[in-house]
Write an enzyme that holds these catalytic residues in place. Sequence first.
Site, PDB file in Angstrom:
ATOM      1  N   ASP A 143      -9.569  -2.619   0.464  1.00  0.00           N
ATOM      2  CA  ASP A 143      -8.294  -1.611   0.675  1.00  0.00           C
ATOM      3  C   ASP A 143      -8.492  -0.147   0.776  1.00  0.00           C
ATOM      4  O   ASP A 143      -9.323   0.241   0.014  1.00  0.00           O
ATOM      5  CB  ASP A 143      -7.437  -2.160  -0.586  1.00  0.00           C
ATOM      6  CG  ASP A 143      -5.915  -2.009  -0.391  1.00  0.00           C
ATOM      7  OD1 ASP A 143      -5.469  -1.553   0.815  1.00  0.00           O
ATOM      8  OD2 ASP A 143      -5.038  -1.618  -1.319  1.00  0.00           O
ATOM      9  N   HIS A 150       0.829   9.497   0.214  1.00  0.00           N
ATOM     10  CA  HIS A 150       0.714   8.791  -0.765  1.00  0.00           C
ATOM     11  C   HIS A 150      -0.169   9.177  -1.746  1.00  0.00           C
ATOM     12  O   HIS A 150      -0.020   9.422  -2.944  1.00  0.00           O
ATOM     13  CB  HIS A 150       0.409   7.436  -0.206  1.00  0.00           C
ATOM     14  CG  HIS A 150       0.184   6.506  -1.384  1.00  0.00           C
ATOM     15  ND1 HIS A 150       1.137   5.923  -2.137  1.00  0.00           N
ATOM     16  CD2 HIS A 150      -1.039   5.871  -1.868  1.00  0.00           C
ATOM     17  CE1 HIS A 150       0.680   5.217  -3.297  1.00  0.00           C
ATOM     18  NE2 HIS A 150      -0.800   5.046  -2.793  1.00  0.00           N
ATOM     19  N   THR A 375      -1.212   2.349   1.379  1.00  0.00           N
ATOM     20  CA  THR A 375       0.212   2.497   0.985  1.00  0.00           C
ATOM     21  C   THR A 375       0.531   3.691   2.101  1.00  0.00           C
ATOM     22  O   THR A 375       0.101   4.752   2.264  1.00  0.00           O
ATOM     23  CB  THR A 375       0.837   3.202  -0.211  1.00  0.00           C
ATOM     24  OG1 THR A 375       0.507   2.245  -1.084  1.00  0.00           O
ATOM     25  CG2 THR A 375       2.401   3.171  -0.210  1.00  0.00           C
TER      26      THR A 375
END
Lengths: 443, 443
Positions: A143, A150, A375
Amino acid sequence: MTLQLNETHDVNLRSWVTSANQPDTDFPIQNLPFAVFRRAGSHQNFRIGVAIGDQILDLAAAHAVHAFAGFTELQGGHFTAAVNAPNLNGLMQSGAPVWSALRLALSRVLREGSPLQGSLHACLSPQNTAEFALPAHIGDYTDFYTSIHHATAVGKLFRPDNPLLPNYKWVPIGYHGRASSIAVSGQHFRRPVGQTKPPTVDEPVFGPAKRMDYELEIGIFIGPGNALGDRISMDQAESHVFGLCLLNDWSARDVQAWEYQPLGPFLAKNFASTISPWVVTLEALAPYRTGWQRDSTDPQPMAYLEASSLRSSGAFDIELEVLLQTSKMRETGTAAQRLSLSNFRHSYWTVSQLVTHHTVNGCNLNAGDLLGSGTQSGPAPEEAGSLLELTEGGKKPLQLANGEQRIFMEDGDTIIMRGWAKKDGAARIGFGEVSGTLLPAVI
Amino acid sequence: MTLQLNETHDVNLRSWVTSANQPDTDFPIQNLPFAVFRRAGSHQNFRIGVAIGDQILDLAAAHAVHAFAGFTELQGGHFTAAVNAPNLNGLMQSGAPVWSALRLALSRVLREGSPLQGSLHACLSPQNTAEFALPAHIGDYTDFYTSIHHATAVGKLFRPDNPLLPNYKWVPIGYHGRASSIAVSGQHFRRPVGQTKPPTVDEPVFGPAKRMDYELEIGIFIGPGNALGDRISMDQAESHVFGLCLLNDWSARDVQAWEYQPLGPFLAKNFASTISPWVVTLEALAPYRTGWQRDSTDPQPMAYLEASSLRSSGAFDIELEVLLQTSKMRETGTAAQRLSLSNFRHSYWTVSQLVTHHTVNGCNLNAGDLLGSGTQSGPAPEEAGSLLELTEGGKKPLQLANGEQRIFMEDGDTIIMRGWAKKDGAARIGFGEVSGTLLPAVI
């Protein structure tokens, strides 16, 4: 590899599957994303399917009726094994020339007037009677953290005076995630329990997480990998990417705050992650390439993260939406409410930069590996991709249209994410949706 | 599950494989660890083997000559498939009753006087002509941080005033690692390149990592997993652990320092990790269980990390050694030099606590998953499990006996780790070794 537009992108193409010709469909003949499916409730093996309108074309069945005859890239045992597999790993491994030939073949046989319409009709099944599996066996999941909006917003909550760490504008920050707990859209999962430390007490407490959140992300499925020790250059990076999906990286913020130093998030993230069934190829997204910008006041990328096509077409213009449906909305037949709308083009780093950075040290990627974008919050507050940001760390409740409020997720809440690319002169390319539902904790 | 001693642990047992009766062997008949092997240089399929003295017993071949007849747990298609597989995943999945029956069966047929000696002799091959593969397909790899001595020493280098973070004594700190780049002993890997930021300059630089290090760890192979959403209690945790191995978690300290905030180590660790071929079962280690202590001045574990047997026998007494062989030592025929000697009993958290903590939020483990213990540094400076600690962050060079010095690793250096358990009244249980060699960077 920068994919050029070709006949498969022609906005005027129409399919004999008439639902694919509706202007608002996610799956016109210009899209042709892949999933793994079977008839819901059946005990059939899962199979590879291609979305067309509101139908799914069974890829192995289409191959069996010679839909791909005439394409040399689509012959032989490897290809036959790949399309008959219960996951997309073989097709992901097969590489860009095969993907491109398959797209062209599918585009031609699904067009109005195709002589194969008769035999292919039997290879269709409706999406609304299908169940889906993960598109691929995911060997490793990484990730990233590519939205500077963000990172800044979250950083402010933890470090008001120093929201963005000095490495952010140089390094595509990433970390390894848990592959085993990734599931396909429709996942229902229990509120996790664990250790948290409320600010008002001296010692941590044990119990259900209280600050449950979602994260709006793009998932990147890797195609052919690289050998351990080899690097993938920026110019080659996209030939190693099969396609993109939607990803919800569920997060327990209170668990995260207590556990994450110094080695990063662990139990705060690994109880569940949910992805959309459909994987949209980079070729389908070619009309939605857009320039990637780096403010002149910011550091420019190091040479290994540069490419000639980066500034002109390194990014993708993909709208990303988050919706919430509470238990109460379901009971009262109220539609899900939009919480935010963002866009993948805001990403501080591109797909190619993530692949190249991941392998610069020789780390090996494999077909079916999944990268998360992190995100995708946009520059405006209402473009935030998590509740943590929308509620300013839980301080500002969200007022919902039906009178409910939310700070973090409550049991029974379903989060739905959608993605699409759309503009004049090109067909709409949709991602479908990824949904997931939070169940009560078991103590 | 706390394994009791039984006839397989009898120190007086002797094998008809006479090399197993040498007092200094790692692999007496009381050990019986598992690996995956084939004849070196052959193109045979890899097979499961059991170490006995300086030999390897081919498990499938032994099964074929009915070595396990009479054990109901070792009959049927599942067991036959598991022992004929090219990895240990099936055997790991099969569970503790099968492992225990197999250990007893192997112990009996390999003892002096076994009527099967004649037929099993043909199932042996020498370890020194074997090559090994990874023992299992590793779905997910998690690395922990269980040495408080390592955490404190490393913390001092980064945060002199606040070496140990407040969560350390409450949470078994862990993070997800990269599964794809784990290889078996003998791995040669290139010095990674990437971004680092020397303290003397304002901007990061790109090039080969300069602060290359090893980490001395125990690897924990998971047996049967848990379903997503389920938790594994402390009392059940060991029934989910197949066995232990040696693990070297190579680290690029300068890459790590620049990239690790806020989400943890990434490219600093994922270019290579190396494990020993042999997996030693918990049952073999039963004589070396030892009490686990927690200072009365430290927080006691939360209830979910407690168990009745924890204080009496929660830990394992396993000696762990690191040796260095430089290119110059190889050229001059000089033996590898010991850098440190530590012990797994110093771990601040036990194997059971790691498994239980990992799943407390419902995260699912699968057979073949690997957990790393984190660097096993002991309380004394000479027990440090990494160069970072031994050289105090690179400030105090190590003087080697042949006149060389080391701050961090140099190209051509081979690091060898060994592990063993030994005491009066019990057989020595060895882990063999894990070695790996750093090759020059390719720019």
